[in-house]
Design a protein around this motif. Structure first.
Motif, PDB file in Angstrom:
ATOM      1  N   LYS A 102       0.829  -1.214   0.000  1.00 24.32           N
ATOM      2  CA  LYS A 102       0.000   0.000   0.000  1.00 24.32           C
ATOM      3  C   LYS A 102       0.862   1.263   0.000  1.00 24.32           C
ATOM      4  CE  LYS A 102      -2.171  -1.145   3.786  1.00 24.32           C
ATOM      5  NZ  LYS A 102      -1.507  -2.447   3.972  1.00 24.32           N
ATOM      6  N   THR A 103       1.836   1.282   0.875  1.00 25.77           N
ATOM      7  CA  THR A 103       2.681   2.469   0.958  1.00 25.77           C
ATOM      8  C   THR A 103       3.487   2.623  -0.336  1.00 25.77           C
ATOM      9  OG1 THR A 103       2.775   2.209   3.350  1.00 25.77           O
ATOM     10  CG2 THR A 103       4.435   3.616   2.354  1.00 25.77           C
ATOM     11  N   ARG A 104       3.935   1.484  -0.868  1.00 27.54           N
ATOM     12  CA  ARG A 104       4.654   1.532  -2.134  1.00 27.54           C
ATOM     13  C   ARG A 104       3.762   2.099  -3.246  1.00 27.54           C
ATOM     14  NH1 ARG A 104       8.247  -2.590  -5.697  1.00 27.54           N
ATOM     15  NH2 ARG A 104       9.473  -2.790  -3.825  1.00 27.54           N
ATOM     16  N   VAL A 132      -3.593   9.605   1.218  1.00 30.09           N
ATOM     17  CA  VAL A 132      -3.519   9.340   2.664  1.00 30.09           C
ATOM     18  C   VAL A 132      -3.096   7.898   2.943  1.00 30.09           C
ATOM     19  CG1 VAL A 132      -4.754   9.502   4.850  1.00 30.09           C
ATOM     20  CG2 VAL A 132      -5.521  10.852   2.891  1.00 30.09           C
ATOM     21  N   ASP A 133      -2.027   7.743   3.690  1.00 35.71           N
ATOM     22  CA  ASP A 133      -1.584   6.402   4.104  1.00 35.71           C
ATOM     23  C   ASP A 133      -2.211   6.071   5.467  1.00 35.71           C
ATOM     24  OD1 ASP A 133      -0.285   3.985   4.065  1.00 35.71           O
ATOM     25  OD2 ASP A 133       1.743   4.787   4.220  1.00 35.71           O
ATOM     26  N   GLU A 134      -2.303   4.802   5.817  1.00 33.16           N
ATOM     27  CA  GLU A 134      -2.830   4.365   7.119  1.00 33.16           C
ATOM     28  C   GLU A 134      -4.196   4.998   7.387  1.00 33.16           C
ATOM     29  OE1 GLU A 134      -1.223   2.144   8.926  1.00 33.16           O
ATOM     30  OE2 GLU A 134       0.875   2.264   8.325  1.00 33.16           O
ATOM     31  N   PHE A 135      -5.024   4.961   6.387  1.00 34.08           N
ATOM     32  CA  PHE A 135      -6.307   5.648   6.461  1.00 34.08           C
ATOM     33  C   PHE A 135      -7.196   5.105   7.579  1.00 34.08           C
ATOM     34  CE2 PHE A 135     -10.733   6.134   4.966  1.00 34.08           C
ATOM     35  CZ  PHE A 135     -10.799   7.509   5.006  1.00 34.08           C
ATOM     36  N   LYS A 138       3.710   0.266  13.626  1.00 32.76           N
ATOM     37  CA  LYS A 138       2.834   0.287  12.464  1.00 32.76           C
ATOM     38  C   LYS A 138       3.561   0.805  11.211  1.00 32.76           C
ATOM     39  CE  LYS A 138      -0.630   3.130  12.194  1.00 32.76           C
ATOM     40  NZ  LYS A 138      -1.948   3.748  11.967  1.00 32.76           N
ATOM     41  N   GLY A 139       3.376   0.106  10.093  1.00 34.05           N
ATOM     42  CA  GLY A 139       3.970   0.553   8.829  1.00 34.05           C
ATOM     43  C   GLY A 139       5.420   0.143   8.636  1.00 34.05           C
ATOM     44  N   LEU A 140       6.087  -0.321   9.710  1.00 39.21           N
ATOM     45  CA  LEU A 140       7.510  -0.672   9.596  1.00 39.21           C
ATOM     46  C   LEU A 140       7.685  -2.152   9.286  1.00 39.21           C
ATOM     47  CD1 LEU A 140       8.868   1.235  12.730  1.00 39.21           C
ATOM     48  CD2 LEU A 140       8.646   2.049  10.389  1.00 39.21           C
TER      49      LEU A 140
HETATM   50 MG   LIG Z   1       2.280   0.830   4.771  1.00 45.56          MG
END
Ligand SMILES: [Mg+2]
Ligand SMILES: Nc1ncnc2c1ncn2[C@@H]1O[C@H](COP(=O)(O)OP(=O)(O)OP(=O)(O)O)[C@@H](O)[C@H]1O
Length: 725
Positions: A35-37, A221-224, A563-565
């Motif tokens: 997602k982040t990518r 928006v990330d981590e919505f 989160k996210g890492l």
């Molecule tokens: Mg992510």
């Protein structure tokens, strides 16, 4: 123009998400699915292929660190530097930027300052005192969460109905109202207020709003899943006018419900933003099949899910290790032993993440890491800008630019000590309250009117002229010189230098480090007031969930900050009932599901290896607890797990120590003194500490203790007279 490189390393669904031209795009997908990518590549696509100017893009990330990473990944893809034109940051960071540009419309002074959570609490304490509220019955922390909770939902004190008879609500409302007044008067705003003010700014100023609606063509928006009501309303109001919006998130990773985040925003999204395309990503690129299966099995037990599949083409990889420790010391030892093994193999320290549910768990783990000589870094722990001496220095700096900053005055009026006593401060507070003035203005008036006894008046006058003096000396100086002047002339260096032991030394070093930080500080904006930006950045960094240093060290953090890492190797310590799930959550099904999502977040941080551990007996917050293995871990199919039990027959502390390889003679002397490794002890001079080791025997037996205040010391056991706690 060949732009294929933007799409090269993506699968079909990801490409779809990157190139979608729908006005609303919602990428709903599990952990590690890219997602982040996708967000990063989508921004590059918008700029390179659709020809959007970076100036018209806004991207919202979860931390300042993630924002910096995103910016540099985009620059990598575009092969050039982005200037400050693109807005990338956290909701808080962006709201702040907006408010600075429109302070007047937002009813704020030009030089408003951010009130971090520490300062907020300090202010609330003062208000409680003013309102005669007894802190033991009305803890200021409770008021803080009342206020923040309502602000997160967009409610000011005026919006809350005060129904009669409920003393709690009435009292909280009195505090809230007084707090709002005090903040407005001082020109300070807290974290929740940043967001609320930014929303109100747009809502109440159509001209300002329309400027930004025209400016931003696309917001991402990330981590919505972790947006709260105010953040969501802010996005909605901005994107109301044909602007397009992309949100990526995972309902299974919503872990900030306790701070006002609303999973429902995900379902709401396609209702509020017309023509939304929902894209699902199902391939996980992060974890081995074993780790992914475990994560899927755990989260399957939640009932409130939108439902997603996640698969990987990767290998099974190693099984998950589960270690049943005798107690928390044993657990810490297991973890550092495994880390040492890993470091002897090909892993770097920064490949390893050590996660835990509660901050209080870190101390024991840190001590074990220190003992093992493994460098580590804590994300979200006491960070540089949170430290006492740094906050003191920043308070002086703030006063040079804004005298009415009461919180800053409260912090340093008598630090270093200069003979301004509590009585004087009380008089100032009262005067300020009665005349609706800032503390600074009150001080000036009180002196003019000769209200104070001579000695107190002189001390106060000296403080006021010190600040005026600092302001004058620092005017038009480069930022680092300003900081240097302030820490010297305020007396802080000398004051902290005189504190005994290493602590004082460390504080002086930190103050010097602040000068270096100022030297390296740059701004995107050539006309910026650097001091102002520096102070703001410090406040924002202190509020960030994650620190931004990358040294080669093992990374410690709470599950929330992870989160996210991602890390090649992940340890999760303390997988026990009542700790994880947290005991506050076990009774409530909704909170239990949030804890389970947290377990899902934790497990899915691991790429190759996952180590879980729990302690059969654990001392936490000074109490001994006997908890069983966490239900979340019992939800993992047993064929995915290897149970490690090093000394399962051992129950007596002394033989337990021997099994961990201690020198047995030294250990016997220690045992004779009723001590074991990890034992909390009290020394008549050095205070409380933890036993880290033993050496020697008989009269020369020595014990190593890490004292809370005095640090590490070796003491001769016979004379130490340690009292076992
Ligand atoms: Mg992510
Ligand atoms: N198509 C792909 N090919 C190779 N690697 C990929 C691909 N997509 C993503 N990755 C890698 O997989 C990992 C996970 O990606 P990313 O962090 O973007 O996932 P995410 O969905 O944002 O995860 P989380 O939900 O934890 O935030 C990263 O290391 C990323 O570089």
């Amino acid at each position: 123009m060949d732009v294929s490189y933007i799409l090269n390393d993506l699968n079909d669904a990801q490409r779809d998400a990157v190139t979608a031209d729908s006005p609303g795009t919602l990428v709903l997908a599990g952990a590690g699915s890219g997602k982040t990518r996708v967000l990063v590549h989508r921004i590059a696509w918008k700029i390179k292929v659709e020809g959007l100017s970076p100036y018209s893009i806004m991207a919202v990330t979860f931390t300042n660190k993630a924002a910096r990473e995103m910016r540099s990944r985009i620059e990598e893809l575009l092969g050039g530097q982005l200037n400050g034109g693109m807005w990338v940051g956290t909701f808080h960071g962006l709201a702040h930027r907006l408010l600075k540009a429109h302070a007047q419309e937002a009813r704020l002074p030009e030089n408003f300052q951010i009130l971090d959570s520490d300062d907020q609490l300090r202010l609330l304490k003062r208000i409680h005192k003013e309102l005669n509220l007894d802190d033991s019955r009305w803890p200021p922390r409770q008021s803080a969460s009342f206020i923040n909770g309502h602000k997160d939902e967009g409610r000011r004190s005026a919006h809350i109905d005060e129904y009669r008879g409920d003393l709690y609500l009435q009292t909280m409302l009195r505090v809230y109202r007084r707090y709002e007044e005090a903040c407005q008067q001082q020109g300070v705003i807290d974290f929740a207020e940043l967001l609320l003010r930014a929303l109100e700014l747009w809502r109440d100023n159509p001209a300002v709003l329309s400027h930004y609606q025209q400016r931003f063509a696309h917001v991402l928006v990330d981590e919505f899943q972790d947006t709260n009501a105010v953040q969501y309303a802010w996005l909605r109001i901005l994107a109301g006018n044909g602007m397009s919006i992309t949100a990526v998130g995972d309902d299974d990773q919503s872990i900030y419900g306790w701070r006002g985040a609303r999973i429902e925003n995900i379902q709401q999204f396609s209702k509020d933003f017309t023509d939304t395309r929902i894209i699902r990503l199902e391939q996980n690129y992060r974890s081995t099949a074993t780790i992914l299966k475990a994560a899927n099995a755990v989260i399957a037990n939640n009932s409130q899910r939108l439902g997603k599949e996640l698969w990987t083409s990767g290998e099974d990889g190693d099984r998950i290790s589960l270690f049943a420790a005798f107690n928390e010391q044993d657990e810490a030892r297991f973890i550092t032993d495994r880390m040492e093994d890993l470091l002897r193999q090909d892993y770097a320290r920064s490949d390893i993440g050590l996660l835990y549910r509660s901050n209080a768990q870190s101390r024991i783990l840190e001590e074990a890491l220190i003992r093992a000589g493994i460098p580590y870094r804590i994300y979200g722990g006491q960070r540089f800008y949170d430290r006492l001496e740094i906050k003191n220095a920043l308070a002086y700096l703030r006063l040079t630019s804004l005298r009415d900053d009461d919180t800053a005055i409260e912090r340093v009026i008598n630090t270093p000590t200069r003979g301004i006593g509590n009585r004087t401060i009380e008089i100032l507070r009262e005067f300020a309250r009665d005349h609706q003035l800032s503390l600074w203005k009150s001080a000036v008036t009180v002196i003019q009117q000769g209200i104070l006894p001579a000695r107190a008046g002189n001390a106060l006058r000296a403080f006021l002229s010190l600040i005026e003096d600092l302001a004058e000396k620092t005017a038009d100086k480069p930022l680092d010189e300003q900081v240097d002047i302030v820490i010297q002339a305020s007396g802080l260096i000398e004051f902290h230098g005189n504190e005994k032991g290493e602590k004082g030394q460390a504080r002086v070093e930190n103050l010097q480090e602040l000068v270096s930080a100022a030297r390296g500080f740059e701004s995107d904006d050539p006309d910026a007031d650097l001091l102002r930006e520096f102070l703001d950045q410090a406040a924002l960094d202190a509020g960030d969930q994650q620190a931004d240093e990358h040294e080669d060290s093992v990374q410690l953090m709470t599950l929330h900050s992870a989160k996210g890492l991602e890390f090649p190797v992940v340890f999760i310590a303390g997988v026990e009932e009542n700790l994880f799930p947290h005991k506050m959550s076990v009774e409530d099904p909704a909170r239990l599901e949030e804890e389970r999502r947290l377990a899902y977040v934790g497990i899915t941080r691991a790429e190759q290896k996952l180590y879980l551990s729990y302690a059969e007996s654990r001392r936490l917050h000074g109490q001994e607890n006997f908890n069983s293995l966490s239900r979340f871990i019992r939800e993992i199919p047993s064929e995915l797990i290897d149970e490690v039990r090093i000394n399962n027959t051992v129950t007596r502390p002394s033989s337990y120590n021997r099994n961990l390889g201690m020198s047995s003679r030294a250990e016997q002397s220690a045992a004779a003194h009723g001590m074991m490794l990890g034992q909390r002890v009290l020394h008549s001079i050095f205070g409380a500490g933890i036993v880290l080791g033993f050496e020697g025997q008989g009269a020369s037996a020595r014990v190593q203790v890490n004292f809370e205040d005095e640090g590490n010391k070796w003491l001769v056991l016979q004379y130490a007279n340690l009292q076992v706690l």
